[in-house]
Write a protein that holds these residues in place. Structure first.
Motif, mmCIF file in Angstrom:
data_model
loop_
_atom_site.group_PDB
_atom_site.id
_atom_site.type_symbol
_atom_site.label_atom_id
_atom_site.label_comp_id
_atom_site.label_asym_id
_atom_site.label_seq_id
_atom_site.Cartn_x
_atom_site.Cartn_y
_atom_site.Cartn_z
ATOM 1 N N TRP A 44 53.976 108.088 5.033
ATOM 2 C CA TRP A 44 52.551 108.340 5.239
ATOM 3 C C TRP A 44 52.121 109.097 4.041
ATOM 4 N N TYR A 94 43.154 114.080 5.397
ATOM 5 C CA TYR A 94 44.373 114.495 5.838
ATOM 6 C C TYR A 94 45.490 114.118 4.835
ATOM 7 N N SER A 148 43.736 110.346 14.746
ATOM 8 C CA SER A 148 45.049 110.689 14.038
ATOM 9 C C SER A 148 46.314 110.398 14.671
ATOM 10 N N SER A 149 46.239 110.167 15.958
ATOM 11 C CA SER A 149 47.657 109.827 16.902
ATOM 12 C C SER A 149 47.797 108.223 17.048
ATOM 13 N N SER A 150 46.502 107.681 16.311
ATOM 14 C CA SER A 150 46.780 106.142 16.734
ATOM 15 C C SER A 150 47.875 105.656 15.766
ATOM 16 N N PRO A 151 48.372 104.494 16.173
ATOM 17 C CA PRO A 151 49.297 103.692 15.130
ATOM 18 C C PRO A 151 48.803 103.016 14.187
ATOM 19 N N PHE A 152 49.257 102.636 12.915
ATOM 20 C CA PHE A 152 48.874 101.846 11.885
ATOM 21 C C PHE A 152 48.831 100.181 12.487
ATOM 22 N N ALA A 153 47.778 99.966 12.885
ATOM 23 C CA ALA A 153 47.680 98.605 13.608
ATOM 24 C C ALA A 153 48.001 97.438 12.562
ATOM 25 N N TYR A 186 53.291 109.685 21.744
ATOM 26 C CA TYR A 186 52.638 109.230 20.392
ATOM 27 C C TYR A 186 53.691 108.728 19.521
ATOM 28 N N HIS A 221 55.106 105.194 17.883
ATOM 29 C CA HIS A 221 54.896 103.845 17.650
ATOM 30 C C HIS A 221 56.224 103.094 16.849
ATOM 31 N N TYR A 272 57.684 99.910 14.529
ATOM 32 C CA TYR A 272 57.197 98.877 13.539
ATOM 33 C C TYR A 272 58.372 97.996 13.124
ATOM 34 N N LEU A 282 53.143 96.148 13.235
ATOM 35 C CA LEU A 282 53.455 97.063 14.498
ATOM 36 C C LEU A 282 53.731 96.098 15.770
ATOM 37 N N TYR A 307 52.304 103.525 21.476
ATOM 38 C CA TYR A 307 52.287 104.678 22.190
ATOM 39 C C TYR A 307 53.540 104.648 23.435
ATOM 40 N N GLN A 325 57.654 105.822 14.206
ATOM 41 C CA GLN A 325 56.618 106.915 13.622
ATOM 42 C C GLN A 325 55.818 107.479 14.777
ATOM 43 N N GLY A 380 52.628 109.996 15.920
ATOM 44 C CA GLY A 380 51.307 110.777 15.589
ATOM 45 C C GLY A 380 50.920 111.906 16.483
ATOM 46 N N PHE A 426 57.486 109.035 9.710
ATOM 47 C CA PHE A 426 58.546 107.911 10.043
ATOM 48 C C PHE A 426 59.829 108.238 9.931
#
Lengths: 119, 106
Positions: A47, A59, A102-107, B32, B34, B36, B46, B50, B89, B91, B97
């Protein structure tokens, strides 16, 4: 369909600058946070930076703080990464990704753009 | 930074078998976490969000479990198209990662 298309990569000398762009389509760009994730040749994912939906919060990973700037233009549905003082260790494919919090995945991920820092 | 340790680094598989990949966090990340998948010369996609939530369009043979520091990605009936590298990964703090697990054909 969500589409993220990066551009601006290429060969650059150490110490120089480069600006990446990511054109987004298929969703309401101004509703989502966005991020850059990079991958050095034959290495894993790393990241780089995240920006909030409205650009008010940013960030960065420590190794790029003070050298890289993430920004966005919601009117143009475009994400940017200004990279200054580039180093050989910044050589990587840079992916534009859609996130949320910020906690979300990279969708969603773009196809990536390769940046090579070398003299 | 939260360090994610994935194991094994490489897993040799036979089509049809059920496998589990591990991801361990250096501190609690709640759920948190995920997962991939990255196929050769492709962008990551993805698989699970979660820890255990499925993603539209991802085959049902992929599932995730865990919370806190220990997480598992399971593939129930591996197919040849699943030969890829899998990354976890987190979050819960600034994103990090794992180093990835590579699935190869036995």
């Amino acid at each position: 369909e969500v589409q993220l298309v990066e551009s601006g990569g290429g060969l650059v000398q150490p110490g120089r600058s480069m600006k990446l762009s990511c054109a987004a389509s298929g969703f309401t760009f101004s509703n989502y946070g966005m991020a850059w994730v990079r991958q050095a040749p034959t290495k894993g994912l790393e990241w780089v930076a995240t920006i909030s939906y409205d650009g008010s919060s940013t960030y960065y990973r420590d190794s790029v703080k003070g050298r890289f700037t993430i920004s966005r233009d919601n009117a143009k549905s475009t994400l940017y990464l200004q990279m200054n003082s580039l180093r050989s260790e910044d050589t990587a494919t840079y992916y534009c990704t859609r996130t949320y919090y910020s906690s979300s995945p990279f969708a969603y991920w773009g196809q990536g753009t390769l940046v090579t820092v070398s003299s | 930074d939260v360090v994610l340790t994935q194991s094994p680094a490489t897993l040799s598989v036979t089509p049809g078998e059920r496998i589990s990949l591990s991801c361990r966090a250096s501190e609690s990340v709640d759920t948190y976490l995920h997962w991939y998948q990255q196929k050769p010369n492709e962008s990551p996609r993805l698989l699970i969000k979660y820890a255990s939530q499925s993603i539209s369009g991802i085959p049902s043979r992929f599932s995730g479990s865990g919370s806190g520091t220990d997480f598992t990605l399971s593939i129930n009936g591996v197919e040849l198209e699943d030969l890829s590298i899998y990354y976890c990964q987190q979050g819960n703090s600034l994103p990090t990662f794992g180093a990835g697990t590579k699935l190869e054909l036995k």
